[in-house]
Enzyme design. Sequence first.
Site, short mmCIF file in Angstrom:
data_model
loop_
_atom_site.label_atom_id
_atom_site.label_comp_id
_atom_site.label_asym_id
_atom_site.label_seq_id
_atom_site.Cartn_x
_atom_site.Cartn_y
_atom_site.Cartn_z
N LYS A 126 0.78 -1.20 -0.10
CA LYS A 126 0.03 0.06 0.20
C LYS A 126 0.91 1.35 0.17
CE LYS A 126 -4.27 -2.20 1.56
NZ LYS A 126 -3.74 -3.53 1.43
C1 LIG Z 1 -4.39 -4.54 0.84
C2 LIG Z 1 -3.56 -5.59 0.80
C3 LIG Z 1 -3.80 -6.77 -0.28
C4 LIG Z 1 -4.93 -6.70 -1.05
O1 LIG Z 1 -5.23 -5.60 -2.05
P1 LIG Z 1 -6.60 -5.20 -2.74
O2 LIG Z 1 -6.14 -3.92 -3.34
O3 LIG Z 1 -7.55 -4.78 -1.61
O4 LIG Z 1 -7.21 -6.20 -3.60
C5 LIG Z 1 -3.08 -7.99 -0.16
N1 LIG Z 1 -2.16 -7.97 0.71
C6 LIG Z 1 -1.65 -7.18 1.47
C7 LIG Z 1 -0.46 -7.25 2.36
C8 LIG Z 1 -2.34 -5.89 1.44
O5 LIG Z 1 -1.99 -4.89 2.55
#
Ligand SMILES: *Cc1c(COP(=O)(O)O)cnc(C)c1O
Length: 515
Positions: A126
Amino acid sequence: MTVTNSQQYRSTRSSDKETKSFEAAVIQGLATDGGLFIPPTIPQVSQETLFNQWSKLSFQDLAFEIMRLYISEDEIPNEDLKSLINKSYSTFRSSDITPLVKNVTGVDKENLHILELFHGPTYAFKDVALQFVGNLFEYFLERTNKGLPEDQKKKITVVGATSGDTGSAAIYGLRGKKDVSVFILYPTGRISPIQEEQMTTVADKNVQTLSVKGTFDNCQDIVKAIFADKEFNSRHNVGAVNSINWARILAQMTYYFYSYFKATNGVPGKVKFIVPSGNFGDILAGYFAKKMGLPIEKLVIATNENDILDRFLKTGVYERSDKVAATLSPAMDILISSNFERLLWYLAREVLANGDDLKTGEIVNNWFHQLKTEGKFEVDRNLINAALKDFGSERVSNEETIATIKKMYEISENPKHYILDPHTAVGVCVTERLISQDKDSSINYISLSTAHPAKFADAVNNALSDFDNYSFERHVLPEELKKLSTLPKKLKFIERADVELVKAAIDEEIIKMDL
Ligand SMILES: *Cc1c(COP(=O)(O)O)cnc(C)c1O
């Protein structure tokens, strides 16, 4: 290349002509009709531009070329956009920003590559988006506030809830930004020590964590109540940086292009991306890359037991389960996959609305109304068939997640004893299934790694503690995270899961912040 200088955004649920600027879409986040902002026109990039120019660019220069196509120059001039991008990625520990670990199993013809998205400040994917979004918020606010007396300046109060793993990326995105304060609620004692340390050791005065005695659901309900509180909202200008913000999707497109070029050495080839998915934000960026012209063979959704996406692609019914399963990959524990609405809009326009934007808004609006009233909706088979041209999907259990972490630790050669976090393992498990089904050594598999294993110690230790030489402290935990436990913690304890107590705490802390 020439740039169309009129990129506008519309809501997925709107059936009127009104469109918004990039700035409005980013600052507002969610449209007033409950829909998500999308660019009705997806910019096209020629194969010549892709493979003669873009394939040779650094991550930052590539990000600039991509973003330039989605943001009008009169909204953000070239020089400003460049410096926003450079600033956002200067916080990453890898010069590649998102490095690709090629042929991790050491078996060349498997072509199993891992795209590491966790080299940002909080060790999670993120960061790629939120480092940029934080700078963007600050940039727009600075411009709005330029020359205004202090008491007329627009200030934003970001409020969010976290079950532990994603709150820190929002905090690191917004720490120290002018005219923005950030409050993150989390359930006391229900997040891991590392997660708590990552959030509470940020000393910037515009950041405050609120440790709430209760559950994650309590925290989320409080945040919803705060958003619905008109008086509080108008006083504090409450904002969110959740996964539906368009700028996050935009920032994530870069690594699809960048890793494709790394995998194929800059020439067109067969590439499949495998993406551990929850709210569908990560993989949706891949969809835009494909529609812009990057010749991706398939985007494969990897879900854990919360499999609404997998079920939808198999049955055509989008149906909310009764409750979230708590899995080993908690960042993917969702009931509804919020960004999926954006994909549905493009599919509905193509298959059901004959390219008519306004009619598409009506269709999507009806579906989501049904979802709200009946808990589900069903789409035409033709729409699923259209989705299956770009997407595949697979579901992975907790047992398979652990088995995959173990197996990769045992067989990896490049580097030896490669350690996956449980989210990444969900994707790698799916990748291995594909490799054995496809039996095609000309395909490159890019499996997205969404978190550093140190963030999910329990699952990783559960998988690896039986190995003789394995040590979490020595082999997994980075120095930088070790140091956090020695830093002072800044948190405010809220003794009851009560919206009034949280509002009072925010009122009190904002005065102290004196922004
Ligand atoms: C947010 C997240 C995901 C999922 O991503 P999306 O965009 O919600 O599909 C997968 N792995 C981790 C570690 C995340 O923080």
